[in-house]
Design an enzyme around this catalytic site. Structure first.
Site, short mmCIF file in Angstrom:
data_model
loop_
_atom_site.label_atom_id
_atom_site.label_comp_id
_atom_site.label_asym_id
_atom_site.label_seq_id
_atom_site.Cartn_x
_atom_site.Cartn_y
_atom_site.Cartn_z
N ASP A 12 0.80 -1.23 0.00
CA ASP A 12 0.00 0.00 0.00
C ASP A 12 0.83 1.28 0.00
O ASP A 12 0.43 2.31 0.53
CB ASP A 12 -0.97 0.03 1.20
CG ASP A 12 -1.85 -1.20 1.23
OD1 ASP A 12 -2.22 -1.68 0.15
OD2 ASP A 12 -2.17 -1.69 2.34
N LYS A 15 1.82 1.93 -5.10
CA LYS A 15 2.44 1.35 -6.31
C LYS A 15 1.57 1.56 -7.54
O LYS A 15 2.07 1.92 -8.61
CB LYS A 15 2.67 -0.17 -6.11
CG LYS A 15 3.65 -0.48 -4.99
CD LYS A 15 3.74 -1.98 -4.74
CE LYS A 15 2.50 -2.61 -4.18
NZ LYS A 15 2.15 -2.19 -2.81
N GLY A 39 -4.42 -4.60 -3.63
CA GLY A 39 -5.44 -3.59 -3.89
C GLY A 39 -4.70 -2.36 -4.36
O GLY A 39 -4.05 -1.68 -3.57
N HIS A 40 -4.71 -2.13 -5.66
CA HIS A 40 -3.96 -1.01 -6.23
C HIS A 40 -4.93 0.05 -6.72
O HIS A 40 -5.88 -0.26 -7.45
CB HIS A 40 -3.06 -1.50 -7.38
CG HIS A 40 -1.98 -2.44 -6.91
ND1 HIS A 40 -1.07 -2.99 -7.75
CD2 HIS A 40 -1.70 -2.91 -5.68
CE1 HIS A 40 -0.25 -3.77 -7.05
NE2 HIS A 40 -0.62 -3.74 -5.79
N GLN A 241 2.13 -6.13 -2.98
CA GLN A 241 2.61 -6.24 -1.60
C GLN A 241 3.90 -5.43 -1.39
O GLN A 241 4.09 -4.44 -2.07
CB GLN A 241 2.80 -7.73 -1.21
CG GLN A 241 1.49 -8.48 -1.02
CD GLN A 241 0.84 -8.96 -2.31
OE1 GLN A 241 1.48 -9.58 -3.14
NE2 GLN A 241 -0.43 -8.68 -2.49
P1 GDP Z 1 -0.75 0.14 -3.58
O1 GDP Z 1 -1.34 -1.10 -3.04
O2 GDP Z 1 0.72 0.24 -3.29
O3 GDP Z 1 -1.04 0.36 -5.03
O4 GDP Z 1 -1.42 1.33 -2.78
P2 GDP Z 1 -3.00 1.46 -2.39
O5 GDP Z 1 -3.76 1.83 -3.60
O6 GDP Z 1 -3.45 0.29 -1.61
O7 GDP Z 1 -2.94 2.64 -1.34
C1 GDP Z 1 -2.48 3.89 -1.68
C2 GDP Z 1 -3.59 4.92 -1.38
O8 GDP Z 1 -3.01 6.19 -1.25
C3 GDP Z 1 -4.59 5.04 -2.52
O9 GDP Z 1 -5.82 5.43 -1.99
C4 GDP Z 1 -3.97 6.15 -3.37
O10 GDP Z 1 -4.93 6.84 -4.15
C5 GDP Z 1 -3.42 7.04 -2.31
N1 GDP Z 1 -2.20 7.76 -2.68
C6 GDP Z 1 -1.14 7.30 -3.43
N2 GDP Z 1 -0.16 8.25 -3.48
C7 GDP Z 1 -0.61 9.29 -2.73
C8 GDP Z 1 -0.05 10.56 -2.36
O11 GDP Z 1 1.07 10.93 -2.73
N3 GDP Z 1 -0.82 11.36 -1.57
C9 GDP Z 1 -2.06 11.00 -1.13
N4 GDP Z 1 -2.74 11.84 -0.35
N5 GDP Z 1 -2.61 9.82 -1.47
C10 GDP Z 1 -1.90 8.97 -2.24
P1 IMO Z 2 -0.85 -4.31 -2.08
O1 IMO Z 2 -0.38 -4.90 -3.38
C1 IMO Z 2 -0.87 -4.60 2.29
C2 IMO Z 2 -0.82 -8.65 4.01
C3 IMO Z 2 -2.05 -9.14 4.75
C4 IMO Z 2 -1.39 -10.08 5.75
C5 IMO Z 2 -0.26 -10.70 4.96
C6 IMO Z 2 -0.59 -12.06 4.34
O2 IMO Z 2 -2.14 -3.61 -2.16
O3 IMO Z 2 0.25 -3.48 -1.48
P2 IMO Z 2 -2.11 -12.83 2.32
O4 IMO Z 2 -3.58 -12.68 2.09
O5 IMO Z 2 -1.24 -12.25 1.27
O6 IMO Z 2 -1.73 -14.26 2.64
O7 IMO Z 2 -1.84 -12.01 3.67
O8 IMO Z 2 0.03 -9.79 3.91
N1 IMO Z 2 -1.07 -8.17 2.64
C7 IMO Z 2 -1.04 -6.88 2.26
N2 IMO Z 2 -0.87 -5.76 2.99
N3 IMO Z 2 -0.98 -4.52 0.96
C8 IMO Z 2 -1.13 -5.63 0.20
O9 IMO Z 2 -1.12 -5.60 -1.15
C9 IMO Z 2 -1.19 -6.89 0.86
N4 IMO Z 2 -1.34 -8.17 0.44
C10 IMO Z 2 -1.25 -8.93 1.52
O10 IMO Z 2 -2.71 -8.08 5.38
O11 IMO Z 2 -0.82 -9.34 6.81
MG MG Z 3 -2.85 -1.74 -1.77
#
Ligand code: GDP
Ligand code: IMO
Ligand code: MG
Length: 469
Positions: A12, A15, A39-40, A241
């Site tokens: 999170d 990415k 979850g991207h 991840q």
């Molecule tokens: P990922 O799993 O690495 O792709 O990241 P996620 O999508 O799970 O979580 C990132 C969250 O932060 C999302 O809601 C993005 O829209 C938000 N986000 C990403 N970069 C920034 C930033 O520079 N500033 C803010 N405020 N939000 C961001």
């Molecule tokens: P993105 O790609 C954050 C965490 C789960 C748990 C551990 C193992 O959005 O960054 P799993 O279901 O993979 O066996 O769970 O890894 N986890 C993540 N945490 N971002 C993710 O993906 C994750 N995918 C798995 O919360 O602690």
């Molecule tokens: Mg994510």
């Protein structure tokens, strides 16, 4: 060349957003590990897309590939594709024939093992998507691969071997009655007895195979990517991840079951390590840290029930206040599960470890806007463990959990109009934030490619395109 996107913390880090920014120059975006536990988020023209399986580049018309290192739940894949179609997109997604298939019984087994572990407070807090059990079967040489779905005889044989084993596991090891389990508890679209029924699975997965074949979605991943590259196309590798939950380099056993670090990009796509290594490797860093699930987090602020270990977190009033502030400002709630994320200050020993494991050529630092307005921004610069100062994390998770962060303080930066900053470029970033970014780059000996100052693509200060690095 290739550009590989790697999460440097616990997932999170943003990415998806960075793939969106730098994916512009790519023709193909390939995921190399993980499955629908990811979850991207991609924000495009005010529309938010939350993708768990479809590679982020597919939203913008790039070819998306799920590499052989991925575990693929076809039900999720088709649901996600259908939902994107309904929103007017027509993503071109290919799936590696060597990728492994998540079956409904994997999700049930994921849930059952977490239940058992939770009795001893050792649950991982998985996403419940069946990731671990599917990788187990891959390593155990009893998995079903995407290519098997296209050949009914092979599919029959694979299921005939594996399904009775899984049924016996539930009934004889866990001592449970399949009829008494509720499909809703595991988020599966079939009943629990059907999830363990060879014939029912055969029919359902053969149909998935037919759709994959009809839509021409399956590929021999390495060969496909090599051919594209030979034609002069650019490939981006989208990690899911992050390093802290890498099965080798993370906080084992509180990890996922794949390799999000850069080495995974070679193994998980079939392009060699020299190909990946001659390209750019971008460490995605959140300006603070978050974690979903259990395991060590030495710089944690506050405490999240059910996730923070009993001894962990700064539970002082100020610690709780800061945690709530950062969580709310940053929208730190799980994309997949909606769970509140644990939050803390940036952890430099963890980042040094991530830089070593993946060999970052550069960084994208996100969420610099989220910290704006704080008087002081702290960083865990080193750890103290048994009277010794550590620059990087210890290899055992128990020792990691005992580490005490030694903080460095930075003066905070003000809330400003971040879209103006994004337009104007790096020099427009408030001075104190620049100092903070300079510190991160210097500690990790890597360039800064981009700075995230908001959730949208246009809220990114681009310093250098990694395709030019
Ligand atoms: P990922 O799993 O690495 O792709 O990241 P996620 O999508 O799970 O979580 C990132 C969250 O932060 C999302 O809601 C993005 O829209 C938000 N986000 C990403 N970069 C920034 C930033 O520079 N500033 C803010 N405020 N939000 C961001
Ligand atoms: P993105 O790609 C954050 C965490 C789960 C748990 C551990 C193992 O959005 O960054 P799993 O279901 O993979 O066996 O769970 O890894 N986890 C993540 N945490 N971002 C993710 O993906 C994750 N995918 C798995 O919360 O602690
Ligand atoms: Mg994510």
């Amino acid at each position: 060349m290739t550009v590989t996107i790697v999460g440097s913390q616990f997932g999170d880090e943003g990415k998806g957003g960075i793939v969106d920014v730098f994916g512009e120059r790519a023709d193909v975006v390939a995921r190399y590990q993980g499955g629908d536990n990811a979850g991207h988020t991609v924000v495009h023209e005010g529309e938010e897309y939350k993708l768990s399986l479809v590679p982020s580049g597919a939203v913008r018309g790039k070819i998306g590939v799920l590499g052989n290192g991925c575990v693929v739940n076809p039900a999720t894949l088709f649901d996600e594709l259908d939902a994107l179609h309904e929103r007017g997109l027509d993503p071109d997604v290919r799936v590696a024939e060597r990728a492994h298939v998540i079956m409904p019984f994997h999700r049930v087994l994921d849930g059952l093992e977490e239940d058992v572990k939770s009795e001893d407070d050792i649950a991982v807090g998985t996403t419940g998507r069946g990731i671990g059990p599917t990788y187990e079967d891959k390593a155990g040489r009893r998995g079903v691969r995407i290519g098997d779905l296209l050949d009914p005889d092979v599919l029959r044989d694979r299921l005939a071997y594996v399904v009775p084993q899984k049924r016996a596991l539930v009934e004889q090891v866990y001592g449970l009655d399949l009829d008494a389990l509720d499909a809703e508890d595991f988020g599966i679209e079939v009943t629990v007895p059907e999830a363990f029924d060879e014939d029912a699975l055969f029919e359902r997965y053969r149909a998935f195979g037919e759709r994959l074949a009809e839509e021409g979605m399956t590929v021999n991943c390495g060969a496909f990517l090599a051919r594209r590259r030979a034609e002069g196309e650019q490939v981006m590798m989208e990690g899911a991840q992050g390093t802290g939950i890498d099965i080798d380099h993370g906080s084992y056993p509180y990890v996922t079951s794949s390799n999000p670090t850069a080495g995974g990009a070679a193994v998980g796509t079939g392009l060699g390590p020299t190909v990946v290594g001659q390209g750019a490797v971008v460490g995605i860093v959140k300006a603070y840290i978050t974690r979903v699930g259990t395991g060590p987090l030495p710089t944690e602020l506050g405490h999240v029930e059910g996730q923070t270990p009993p001894e962990g977190g700064d539970t002082s009033e100020r610690g709780q206040e800061l945690a709530t502030y950062i969580r709310d400002e940053g929208g730190e709630y799980g994309t997949v599960t909606g769970r509140p994320r644990r939050v803390g200050w940036l952890d430099m020993p963890m980042l040094r470890h991530a830089a070593t494991a993946s060999g970052f050529t550069g960084l994208a630092v996100n969420h610099v806007d989220t910290l704006a307005g704080l008087e002081t921004v702290k960083v865990g610069h080193t750890y103290e463990l048994d009277g010794e100062e550590l620059e990087t994390i210890p290899a055992t998770t128990e020792k990691w959990a005992e580490c005490e962060a030694q903080y460095r303080e930075f003066d905070g930066w003000p809330e400003v109009d971040w879209s103006e900053v994004a337009d104007a470029g790096y020099d427009a970033i408030p001075e104190n934030a620049q100092e903070y970014l300079g510190y991160i780059a210097a500690e990790l000996d890597a360039d800064i490619y981009a700075v995230g100052v908001g959730p949208g693509r246009e809220d990114t200060v681009v310093v250098q395109d990694p395709f030019d690095a």
